[in-house]
Design an enzyme around this catalytic site. Structure first.
Site, PDB file in Angstrom:
ATOM      1  N   SER A 143      81.297  28.847  55.001  1.00 38.61           N
ATOM      2  CA  SER A 143      80.345  29.382  54.115  1.00 38.61           C
ATOM      3  C   SER A 143      81.048  30.053  52.740  1.00 38.61           C
ATOM      4  CB  SER A 143      79.358  30.390  55.035  1.00 38.61           C
ATOM      5  OG  SER A 143      78.737  31.130  53.803  1.00 38.61           O
ATOM      6  N   ARG A 159      66.469  22.391  57.635  1.00 44.72           N
ATOM      7  CA  ARG A 159      66.515  21.138  56.802  1.00 44.72           C
ATOM      8  C   ARG A 159      67.034  19.819  57.770  1.00 44.72           C
ATOM      9  NH1 ARG A 159      69.611  23.001  51.318  1.00 44.72           N
ATOM     10  NH2 ARG A 159      67.786  23.838  50.530  1.00 44.72           N
ATOM     11  N   ARG A 212      76.868  34.099  40.214  1.00 48.69           N
ATOM     12  CA  ARG A 212      77.990  34.898  40.275  1.00 48.69           C
ATOM     13  C   ARG A 212      78.224  35.347  38.875  1.00 48.69           C
ATOM     14  NH1 ARG A 212      77.983  31.276  44.360  1.00 48.69           N
ATOM     15  NH2 ARG A 212      79.640  31.336  46.215  1.00 48.69           N
ATOM     16  N   ASP A 248      74.272  20.986  50.330  1.00 48.98           N
ATOM     17  CA  ASP A 248      72.799  21.128  49.648  1.00 48.98           C
ATOM     18  C   ASP A 248      72.263  19.523  49.800  1.00 48.98           C
ATOM     19  OD1 ASP A 248      72.766  23.861  50.040  1.00 48.98           O
ATOM     20  OD2 ASP A 248      73.540  24.049  47.960  1.00 48.98           O
TER      21      ASP A 248
HETATM   22  C1  S3P Z   1      76.217  28.692  48.064  1.00 50.91           C
HETATM   23  C2  S3P Z   1      76.899  28.260  49.210  1.00 50.91           C
HETATM   24  C3  S3P Z   1      76.136  27.479  50.186  1.00 50.91           C
HETATM   25  C4  S3P Z   1      74.905  26.516  49.596  1.00 50.91           C
HETATM   26  C5  S3P Z   1      74.138  27.421  48.766  1.00 50.91           C
HETATM   27  C6  S3P Z   1      74.836  28.318  47.635  1.00 50.91           C
HETATM   28  C7  S3P Z   1      76.847  29.595  47.188  1.00 50.91           C
HETATM   29  O1  S3P Z   1      75.796  27.878  51.284  1.00 50.91           O
HETATM   30  O2  S3P Z   1      74.066  25.892  50.549  1.00 50.91           O
HETATM   31  O3  S3P Z   1      73.015  26.628  48.193  1.00 50.91           O
HETATM   32  O4  S3P Z   1      76.522  29.760  46.117  1.00 50.91           O
HETATM   33  O5  S3P Z   1      77.811  30.157  47.643  1.00 50.91           O
HETATM   34  P1  S3P Z   1      76.634  28.598  52.690  1.00 50.91           P
HETATM   35  O6  S3P Z   1      77.701  29.520  52.015  1.00 50.91           O
HETATM   36  O7  S3P Z   1      75.726  29.237  53.438  1.00 50.91           O
HETATM   37  O8  S3P Z   1      77.322  27.352  53.044  1.00 50.91           O
END
Ligand code: S3P
Length: 449
Positions: free
Chosen positions: A173, A356, A32, A325
């Protein structure tokens, strides 16, 4: 990303895990910071950038889109941004390697620019669902040039004038939420994202810090995040704290191996990321957050973990977004606990870097652990000890590789993972750091320790 030869790696029983160490920068915040820097006016100096394959792919992508990027020293980067809506079409396809976060967030950025871009990725990324971001981004004006495609490779055209939308997330998400908010920066009006279940909020925090017009409030259907566009962001210094998802592997090693006492300094402890620590405390783990403080707009702490006898627990579904994760490494720890651990609400695990849910279950079973896998849950019957001796298939998934290498540090027999190369996507120094704290890892070409 060119395919590299798989490198099997074996872990052996360790006598203790000790030290005072740092883990690399948080992956979510690193992606980001580079992206916001590219969209901002002026210079964004970032310290503590995670220099892993995934984040480097995002760095190359923002440079290809016209931002200036310079690496000053280890983890120290400067991004010179192009201003809201100021990015340009790249000369070539953007190769996002293994990175779902980079891909989905950049799709949001592209949706808000009048440019055509092709995105490609490795075998694992090319199987991951993109429809979850394409649906809202198409409502905002993104076009998919090969109609019907929902996975990479994808060629898309962004909107000259993206539309603001109101969107309720159908899956928990942060990537989908962030993609919409990124596109909304370039749109004319107020975009509202409604989150029935809260997910990591680094995008919201960084947008506030960069000066976006963003508010977060509680609505009847969940959290409402509102962003008024178009709005310029202003470049600023960002310091990236240590990644709790990487720290999790070291903490697990310290909890499982006897005579261990490990402190990891400066780890992100945002409560939307710390579901694992909460779960471990319920399992009886000796884990303490020390010196909790605020750094760069995020809570951070030093985490101390000591050898512990763990007991099985039930992990509720609503905790899943805050530890999404961490299930592979939790499942490994559950195998050493006494009693049964049930993990609920795991449907999202099926669409990570690998499936997973089934891959974790297979890896446990291959090492003599009794496990049951359901449609969205995993049950591990902990016996206090783990036979080990198996070879785990990691399906191009860095977190599976690290989780099962940790298993071998405490199991009766060594554990081998079929390929450790993918660890570089999130934790390039994993092997060195593990060796520094007392782990015993060997490739087949090396002598057994
Ligand atoms: C993330 C969000 C998660 C996570 C990924 C990093 C992020 O995924 O599993 O490793 O940086 O926004 P999801 O948004 O698909 O849950």
């Amino acid at each position: 990303m060119t395919a590299v030869e798989p490198q099997p790696l074996t872990s052996h029983r360790a006598t203790s895990i000790t030290g005072r160490v740092h883990v690399p920068g948080d992956k979510s915040i690193s992606h980001r910071a580079l992206i916001f820097g590219a969209l901002a006016i002026g210079r964004t100096e970032i310290s503590g950038v995670l220099e892993s394959e995934d984040v480097l792919a995002t760095g190359r992508a923002v440079a290809a889109l016209g931002a200036g990027t310079a690496r000053l020293s280890d983890g120290q980067w400067v991004v010179t941004g192009c201003g809201t809506g100021g990015l340009a079409a790249p000369d070539q396809a953007l190769d996002l390697g293994n990175s779902g976060t980079g891909t989905r967030l950049l799709l949001g950025v592209i949706a808000g620019h009048d440019i055509t871009v092709t995105l490609v990725g490795d075998e694992s990324l090319s199987q991951r669902p993109m429809q979850r971001v394409l649906t809202p981004l198409q409502q905002m004006g993104l076009e998919i040039l090969e109609t019907g495609r929902t996975t990479l490779p994808l060629t898309v055209r962004g909107a000259a004038q993206p539309l603001p939308i109101t969107y309720t997330l159908p899956v928990a998400s942060a990537q989908v939420k962030s993609a919409i908010l990124l596109a909304a920066l370039m749109s004319d009006g107020i975009t509202t994202v409604i989150e029935p279940e809260p997910t990591r909020d680094h995008t919201e925090r960084l947008m506030q810090a960069f000066g976006a017009n963003i508010t977060v409030s509680q609505g009847p259907a969940g959290q409402e995040i509102q962003l008024a566009g178009p709005h310029e962001l202003v470049g600023r210094p960002i310091s990236v704290p240590g990644d709790p998802s990487s720290a999790a592997f070291l903490i697990a090693a310290a909890l499982l191996v006897p005579n261990s006492d490990l402190t990891i300094e400066n780890v992100l402890v945002n409560t939307l990321r710390t579901g694992l620590f909460e779960t471990l405390q319920e399992m009886g783990a000796d884990i303490t957050l020390l010196n909790v403080r605020e750094d760069g707009g995020e809570p951070v702490a030093d985490i101390r973990a000591r050898s512990s006898k763990l007991k099985g627990v039930t992990v509720p579904a609503e905790r899943a977004p805050s530890m999404i994760d961490e299930y592979p490494i939790l499942a490994v720890m559950a195998a050493f606990a006494s009693g049964t651990t049930k993990m609920l609400g795991l449907a999202e695990l099926k669409v990570k870097e690998s499936d997973r849910l089934s891959a974790t279950a297979s890896g446990l079973a291959d090492n003599g652990v009794s496990v049951e896998v359901g449609d969205d849950c995993l049950t591990v019957r902990g016996m206090g000890t783990v036979p080990g001796g198996g070879t785990v298939t990691t399906h191009l998934d860095h977190r599976l590789a690290m989780a099962f290498l940790v298993m071998g540090l405490a199991s009766d027999n060594p554990v081998t993972v079929d390929d450790a190369t993918m660890i570089a996507t999130s934790f390039p120094d994993f092997q060195d750091l593990m060796a520094e704290i007392g782990a015993k890892l060997s490739s087949r070409t090396e002598a057994q320790p």
